[in-house]
Design an enzyme around this catalytic site. Sequence first.
Site, mmCIF file in Angstrom:
data_model
loop_
_atom_site.group_PDB
_atom_site.id
_atom_site.type_symbol
_atom_site.label_atom_id
_atom_site.label_comp_id
_atom_site.label_asym_id
_atom_site.label_seq_id
_atom_site.Cartn_x
_atom_site.Cartn_y
_atom_site.Cartn_z
ATOM 1 N N GLY A 46 -9.485 -13.591 5.270
ATOM 2 C CA GLY A 46 -8.737 -14.827 5.064
ATOM 3 C C GLY A 46 -7.254 -14.524 5.068
ATOM 4 O O GLY A 46 -6.841 -13.382 4.862
ATOM 5 N N GLN A 51 1.373 -15.839 2.663
ATOM 6 C CA GLN A 51 1.319 -14.406 2.964
ATOM 7 C C GLN A 51 2.132 -14.023 4.194
ATOM 8 O O GLN A 51 2.413 -12.853 4.399
ATOM 9 C CB GLN A 51 -0.139 -13.963 3.152
ATOM 10 C CG GLN A 51 -0.948 -14.011 1.863
ATOM 11 C CD GLN A 51 -2.358 -13.552 2.099
ATOM 12 O OE1 GLN A 51 -3.207 -14.335 2.521
ATOM 13 N NE2 GLN A 51 -2.627 -12.278 1.862
ATOM 14 N N CYS A 88 -6.719 -7.705 -1.108
ATOM 15 C CA CYS A 88 -5.796 -8.708 -0.574
ATOM 16 C C CYS A 88 -4.885 -8.031 0.444
ATOM 17 O O CYS A 88 -4.375 -6.941 0.185
ATOM 18 C CB CYS A 88 -4.976 -9.297 -1.722
ATOM 19 S SG CYS A 88 -3.767 -10.524 -1.183
ATOM 20 N N LEU A 89 -4.680 -8.677 1.591
ATOM 21 C CA LEU A 89 -3.810 -8.101 2.622
ATOM 22 C C LEU A 89 -2.380 -7.930 2.117
ATOM 23 O O LEU A 89 -1.622 -7.135 2.666
ATOM 24 C CB LEU A 89 -3.813 -8.992 3.873
ATOM 25 C CG LEU A 89 -5.142 -9.071 4.645
ATOM 26 C CD1 LEU A 89 -5.027 -10.045 5.801
ATOM 27 C CD2 LEU A 89 -5.574 -7.701 5.141
ATOM 28 N N HIS A 130 -9.830 -17.568 -3.105
ATOM 29 C CA HIS A 130 -8.737 -16.590 -3.033
ATOM 30 C C HIS A 130 -7.560 -17.168 -2.233
ATOM 31 O O HIS A 130 -6.399 -17.056 -2.647
ATOM 32 C CB HIS A 130 -9.284 -15.303 -2.389
ATOM 33 C CG HIS A 130 -8.289 -14.197 -2.237
ATOM 34 N ND1 HIS A 130 -8.416 -12.986 -2.889
ATOM 35 C CD2 HIS A 130 -7.159 -14.099 -1.492
ATOM 36 C CE1 HIS A 130 -7.389 -12.213 -2.554
ATOM 37 N NE2 HIS A 130 -6.623 -12.852 -1.704
ATOM 38 N N GLU A 131 -7.871 -17.815 -1.096
ATOM 39 C CA GLU A 131 -6.789 -18.333 -0.236
ATOM 40 C C GLU A 131 -6.121 -19.551 -0.854
ATOM 41 O O GLU A 131 -4.900 -19.714 -0.764
ATOM 42 C CB GLU A 131 -7.316 -18.654 1.164
ATOM 43 C CG GLU A 131 -7.875 -17.461 1.938
ATOM 44 C CD GLU A 131 -7.008 -16.221 1.900
ATOM 45 O OE1 GLU A 131 -5.771 -16.345 1.893
ATOM 46 O OE2 GLU A 131 -7.561 -15.107 1.858
ATOM 47 N N HIS A 134 -3.605 -18.466 -3.241
ATOM 48 C CA HIS A 134 -2.342 -18.071 -2.602
ATOM 49 C C HIS A 134 -1.410 -19.277 -2.433
ATOM 50 O O HIS A 134 -0.202 -19.169 -2.638
ATOM 51 C CB HIS A 134 -2.592 -17.462 -1.219
ATOM 52 C CG HIS A 134 -2.859 -15.977 -1.239
ATOM 53 N ND1 HIS A 134 -1.976 -15.075 -1.779
ATOM 54 C CD2 HIS A 134 -3.912 -15.248 -0.777
ATOM 55 C CE1 HIS A 134 -2.480 -13.843 -1.645
ATOM 56 N NE2 HIS A 134 -3.653 -13.922 -1.047
HETATM 57 ZN ZN ZN Z 1 -4.910 -12.374 -0.652
#
Ligand code: ZN
Length: 177
Positions: A46, A51, A88-89, A130-131, A134
């Site tokens: 995701g 991000q 997480c990226l 999770h997204e 963000h």
């Molecule tokens: Zn993340």
Amino acid sequence: MALLDIHLLGSPVLRATAAEIVAVDDATREFIDSLYETMDAAEGVGLAANQVGVTTRVAVIDADGQRFVMVNPKIVLAMGRDKAEEGCLSIPEVYADVTRAAQITLEAQDRDGAAYRLEAGGLVARAIQHEIDHLDGILFLDHLSPLKRQVMVARYRREHRGESLTRSVAPPSSKRS
Ligand code: ZN
């Protein structure tokens, strides 16, 4: 389409609350394509607008064979609890168990602005939560106990002192297995 730089822990945009998208237009669709391209290159499940430094409410998911965009997403029903490891990226190489709702119902708009509803469980439900976090400036570490979060953030800061708050993602063709 373009590969976008991913913002890392410490970048203020990760703490911003993203704004509703009033009209899904060609610029939105182009941004959605770039989000997909960046998520794929980074091998994520995701990716949310924050991000990549953009504060509008849009995120993409690719988990368990389900691939979709969420514009202005909302969780309208949440049931059960489920604990699993997350990463997480924006916080590379940091993983921790996070408890989230096990089953959710999502309401969002697609790339044409059409409203849809989706019921999800497992990894898809986790990725959606999770997204959406963000988009509200929340990171998965915020779900840990304050002590555990402090320890993990301190270690991350120590290991990444002086580094850039963004990272570029290599296109898939340049990757080696
Ligand atoms: Zn993340």
